[in-house]
Design a protein around this motif. Structure first.
Motif, PDB file in Angstrom:
ATOM      1  N   TYR A 129       1.038  85.218  11.766  1.00 55.24           N
ATOM      2  CA  TYR A 129       0.749  86.147  12.840  1.00 55.24           C
ATOM      3  C   TYR A 129       0.620  85.439  14.182  1.00 55.24           C
ATOM      4  CZ  TYR A 129      -0.250  89.751   9.311  1.00 55.24           C
ATOM      5  OH  TYR A 129      -0.150  90.663   8.281  1.00 55.24           O
ATOM      6  N   SER A 130       0.768  86.214  15.266  1.00 53.18           N
ATOM      7  CA  SER A 130       0.783  85.626  16.605  1.00 53.18           C
ATOM      8  C   SER A 130      -0.605  85.232  17.110  1.00 53.18           C
ATOM      9  CB  SER A 130       1.439  86.589  17.597  1.00 53.18           C
ATOM     10  OG  SER A 130       0.766  87.841  17.583  1.00 53.18           O
ATOM     11  N   THR A 131      -1.657  85.838  16.576  1.00 57.59           N
ATOM     12  CA  THR A 131      -3.026  85.428  16.892  1.00 57.59           C
ATOM     13  C   THR A 131      -3.849  85.438  15.608  1.00 57.59           C
ATOM     14  OG1 THR A 131      -4.009  87.616  17.297  1.00 57.59           O
ATOM     15  CG2 THR A 131      -2.799  86.588  19.141  1.00 57.59           C
ATOM     16  N   ALA A 132      -5.032  84.862  15.691  1.00 56.96           N
ATOM     17  CA  ALA A 132      -5.879  84.761  14.502  1.00 56.96           C
ATOM     18  C   ALA A 132      -6.432  86.105  14.067  1.00 56.96           C
ATOM     19  CB  ALA A 132      -7.029  83.799  14.774  1.00 56.96           C
ATOM     20  N   THR A 133      -6.409  87.099  14.959  1.00 57.60           N
ATOM     21  CA  THR A 133      -7.007  88.389  14.635  1.00 57.60           C
ATOM     22  C   THR A 133      -5.994  89.530  14.588  1.00 57.60           C
ATOM     23  OG1 THR A 133      -7.542  88.740  16.973  1.00 57.60           O
ATOM     24  CG2 THR A 133      -9.245  87.752  15.582  1.00 57.60           C
TER      25      THR A 133
END
Length: 230
Positions: free
Chosen positions: A69-73
């Motif tokens: 994914y592009s961010t951790a969240t």
């Protein structure tokens, strides 16, 4: 002969007889050390030692997907319905300790993307193999991957988009760590951070990799027994 003399002769004879027994037949001494147990065993804690040179393998745990994914969240990026890792055991010392492996394969398939403008995932590959894997039997059963002699830990996604084919390459930023579990005989990694090292400006700047693999089995042994960490 006096009773005391008889007792002395019996005691001496018993001592000679015990001394003549082979070590394996001597009675166990309470509190004496037990036999050494290696860090990795096949089938369970009482299984045979996993040998150097044995090949270990695992798919994704049932019902899970590997995500990048592009961010951790976020939940935006690439997900893969199938993945397989393969590693060769290098060392398996007595516990407590750390076993080491050489990660020789990490393949992904059945990948899709929900990024706007991406129409298909052509491939997701791992570069610069092999990597070194360490598996410790300390609290939490920590697992760590480190780069090998061919270069840093790297992942490349080839994507079909509205704008043509994009090739986005990412390199590990920081440590690649996870943990093992003896109930599921699995290895889990969560939000391992990669930073873009090359590719179009349309490629996301970061990638966060998560996956769980298991059961980890020793494919060099009959029946492919699961690997246990002692």
């Amino acid at each position: 002969m006096r009773p005391s003399s008889c007792l002395a002769l019996i005691t001496a004879a018993a001592a000679i007889a015990v001394g003549a027994l082979p070590a394996s037949a001597a009675p166990a001494v309470p509190g004496s050390p037990t036999a050494a147990v290696p860090v990795l065993t096949a089938g369970g804690p009482d299984g045979a030692a996993v040998a150097a040179g044995d090949v270990l393998a695992a798919p994704l745990t049932a019902g899970t997907r590997a995500t990048f994914y592009s961010t951790a969240t976020s939940t935006t990026g690439v997900t893969c319905g199938a993945s397989q890792f393969t590693a060769t055991v290098l060392t398996n010392p007595d516990a407590p300790g750390t076993a080491t492996e050489s990660l020789t394969g990490m393949a992904f398939s059945s990948c899709t993307s929900n990024v706007t403008g991406v129409t298909a995932v052509k491939s997701l590959t791992v570069g610069n193999l092999p990597y070194t894997v360490s598996v410790a039997d300390s609290a939490g059963l920590p697992v760590a991957l480190t780069a090998g002699p061919t270069g840093p830990i790297e992942a490349t996604a080839v994507l079909s988009t509205w704008f043509g084919t994009l090739t986005c390459t990412y390199r590990l930023s920081g440590d690649f760590t996870g943990s093992a579990d003896n109930t599921a005989h699995s290895l889990s990694f969560r939000n391992e951070h990669f930073a873009k090292s090359s590719g179009s400006s349309l490629c996301p700047a970061d990638g966060y990799f998560s996956a769980a693999y298991g059961p980890v089995t020793d494919t060099s042994r009959t029946g492919n027994p699961p690997v246990h960490i002692n």
